[in-house]
Design a protein around this motif. Structure first.
Motif, PDB file in Angstrom:
ATOM      1  N   ASN A 221       5.003   1.197   2.930  1.00 58.90           N
ATOM      2  CA  ASN A 221       5.755   0.810   4.118  1.00 58.90           C
ATOM      3  C   ASN A 221       5.735   1.942   5.134  1.00 58.90           C
ATOM      4  OD1 ASN A 221       6.561  -1.771   3.162  1.00 58.90           O
ATOM      5  ND2 ASN A 221       8.062  -0.766   1.837  1.00 58.90           N
TER       6      ASN A 221
ATOM      7  N   ARG B 238      -0.667  -4.689   9.217  1.00 61.27           N
ATOM      8  CA  ARG B 238       0.481  -5.406   8.663  1.00 61.27           C
ATOM      9  C   ARG B 238       0.103  -6.877   8.575  1.00 61.27           C
ATOM     10  NH1 ARG B 238       5.799  -4.398   8.069  1.00 61.27           N
ATOM     11  NH2 ARG B 238       5.778  -2.542   9.382  1.00 61.27           N
TER      12      ARG B 238
ATOM     13  N   ILE C  77       0.274  -2.510   5.150  1.00 59.15           N
ATOM     14  CA  ILE C  77       1.732  -2.586   5.069  1.00 59.15           C
ATOM     15  C   ILE C  77       2.100  -3.907   4.406  1.00 59.15           C
ATOM     16  CG2 ILE C  77       3.884  -2.421   6.347  1.00 59.15           C
ATOM     17  CD1 ILE C  77       1.926  -0.002   6.549  1.00 59.15           C
TER      18      ILE C  77
END
Length: 504
Positions: free
Chosen positions: A8, A112, A161
């Motif tokens: 993260n 992401r 992510i």
């Protein structure tokens, strides 16, 4: 090797950020935040049909700056319709992202991903993207000493992510194991022939596979001679490099279940022998051991991922040279099976290697099935080009399993015919069979398949994969494989085992 991480992290720490866009052109809340940081650059671009098309694989690189005024890149890549999403497409997206990040000299790229794409969950998507990027990062440039660091630049960090990064990492480990098997195959195929010859190749297999718990046996010429392998030995007798037979046993199960068996042609360099090939393009004949590389690569991958299966791999390693002791057109050789072959063309050598390999296999093991893989004929390229490998099989179910696995991995197979007419074309007036068909230029890949088929025992399920047209990519258009050796067959055979034979 490319560093793939699942954490993260703050995407802004990367020199490039990748955004996957589907055909609906909708961006989620996380992407919207990135868009706002860059003054709506993403949303403005994808809405302009002149500069962005939401078709699968279409990409656009946007140059921007971060809050400190440093140059950054936004990589927009189109997924297309989520109804058509597949694992291999996601892998290819990962490969494309890595290639695009490398092209703009970004040392790191962050991505992401949404919670779900089509039927695939976030962690699976993350693992597939990482696997595709890893495959795309492969390079073979150790002999290019004059290249500058800038010319050798490659994106080194691929940061994904994802919410459950531990689960994603666990899934990625299987992708990594497969990639390492592919890399081993590519390294062997790309290696130059004065470095990779039968003995050094056998040593490389021992060095890389034995530490993984794989039992590796190497047979030399004296041992093969005592076994009666006249066909394999005849191919290599013109070379000063000794021929080898390498037997690899991977036991992922504690029982004595019948093994899945793979056989690979390993002609480390093929001049054609006395039936000499034309000079133009002969340098490509270092790739004539591509089938053997597929076998050693898939066995490495299975061992690395601790596959619950018993597998035996056999590769016949020879160098086909026109020396003073070389095999002559018109010679007759006795195979390990006892059948005799009239060698009418010394450039039809791969089948002579394979016939003794499959005989040894059947005499020493009880195969659940046999799949041989070889860069066997130029004729298969005339039939199928560089898109499909040819698949010949004496069992419909086995053929179906292989073709289904080929579609999942995009290492495509097309089933080709076996027919008594092709078998009849192998007749010889002085031996049990000839090594080429009697009608010049006709059905060359089918007669070659039938030749191998003559050495398969009754009741044994067997398939032959002719990969001559797909083992090497000269165009460099494959998003998960740079120009050069593909390692075709490693992913395919791994999927074939995983879907049909592996204990869950």
């Amino acid at each position: 090797m490319l560093k793939v991480s699942f954490e993260n992290k703050d995407l802004d720490n990367n020199e490039a950020i990748a955004i996957i866009i589907n055909d609906q052109l909708k961006i989620d809340s996380e992407t919207l935040l990135i868009d706002q940081k860059h003054h709506g650059l993403i949303s403005k671009t994808i809405k302009d049909k002149r500069i962005f098309k939401p078709e699968y694989g279409y990409s656009k690189i946007l140059t921007t700056t971060n809050k400190d005024g440093e140059v950054r890149y936004l990589i927009l890549i189109a997924l297309g319709s989520e109804d058509h999403v597949s694992e291999v497409r996601i892998e290819e997206i990962g490969g494309k992202i890595h290639l695009l990040a490398t092209s703009c000299k970004a040392s790191s790229v962050g991505i992401r991903i949404p919670n779900k794409v089509g039927h695939l969950k976030q962690e699976k998507i993350a693992a597939l993207l990482g696997g595709g990027a890893l495959l795309a990062s492969y390079r073979f440039d150790k002999y290019q000493t004059m290249k500058s660091n800038e010319e050798k630049f490659i994106t080194e960090d691929f940061d994904i992510i994802v919410d459950d990064h531990e689960h994603a990492l666990k899934l990625f480990e299987e992708q990594k194991s497969l990639a390492l098997g592919v890399f081993f195959a590519r390294d062997c195929i790309n290696e130059v022939p004065n470095i990779l010859y039968p003995e050094s190749y056998a040593e490389r297999i021992l060095e890389k596979l034995e530490p993984l718990g794989i039992d590796v046996d190497v047979l030399g010429e004296s041992q093969m001679r005592s076994l009666g392998m006249g066909a394999l030995l005849g191919v290599g007798q013109g070379s000063s490099n000794e021929s080898k037979l390498v037997v690899m046993k991977y036991n992922g199960l504690d029982d004595d279940s019948d093994p899945i068996c793979f056989v690979g042609k390993g002609v480390t360099f093929d001049t054609g022998g006395i039936s000499l090939k034309p000079a133009a393009g002969m340098g490509d004949m270092k790739y004539d051991m591509g089938g053997s590389a597929s076998v050693v690569g898939v066995i490495k991958a299975l061992a690395l991922r601790n596959a619950k299966i018993n597998v035996v791999g056999i590769v016949g390693l020879v160098e086909n040279m026109p020396g003073g002791n070389a095999q002559r057109p018109g010679d007759v050789v006795r195979t390990m099976s006892g059948q005799t072959v009239e060698v009418l063309n010394t450039d039809a050598e791969g089948r002579l290697v394979l016939c003794d390999c499959v005989t040894y296999l059947q005499q020493n093991f009880k195969p659940a099935c046999i799949v041989d893989i070889a860069t066997l004929t130029g004729a298969i390229s005339i039939s199928l080009g560089n898109t499909y490998a040819g698949c010949y099989a004496n069992d419909d179910e086995l053929a179906h399993k292989l073709i289904a696995a080929s579609l999942k991995t995009n290492e495509k197979l097309w089933r080709m015919p076996l027919h008594p007419d092709y078998n009849d074309m192998l007749k010889s007036t002085v031996a049990d069979m000839a090594n080429i068909g009697s009608e010049k230029g006709l059905a060359g890949s089918s007669t070659a398949a039938h030749f191998i088929g003559r050495f398969i025992n009754t009741g044994v399920k067997w398939a032959h994969l002719d990969i001559a047209g797909v083992a090497y990519d000269k165009k460099g258009t494959n998003p998960i494989c740079p120009k050069g050796a593909v390692g075709f067959g490693v992913r395919l055979l791994n999927q074939f085992v995983k879907d049909n034979y592996e204990s869950k």
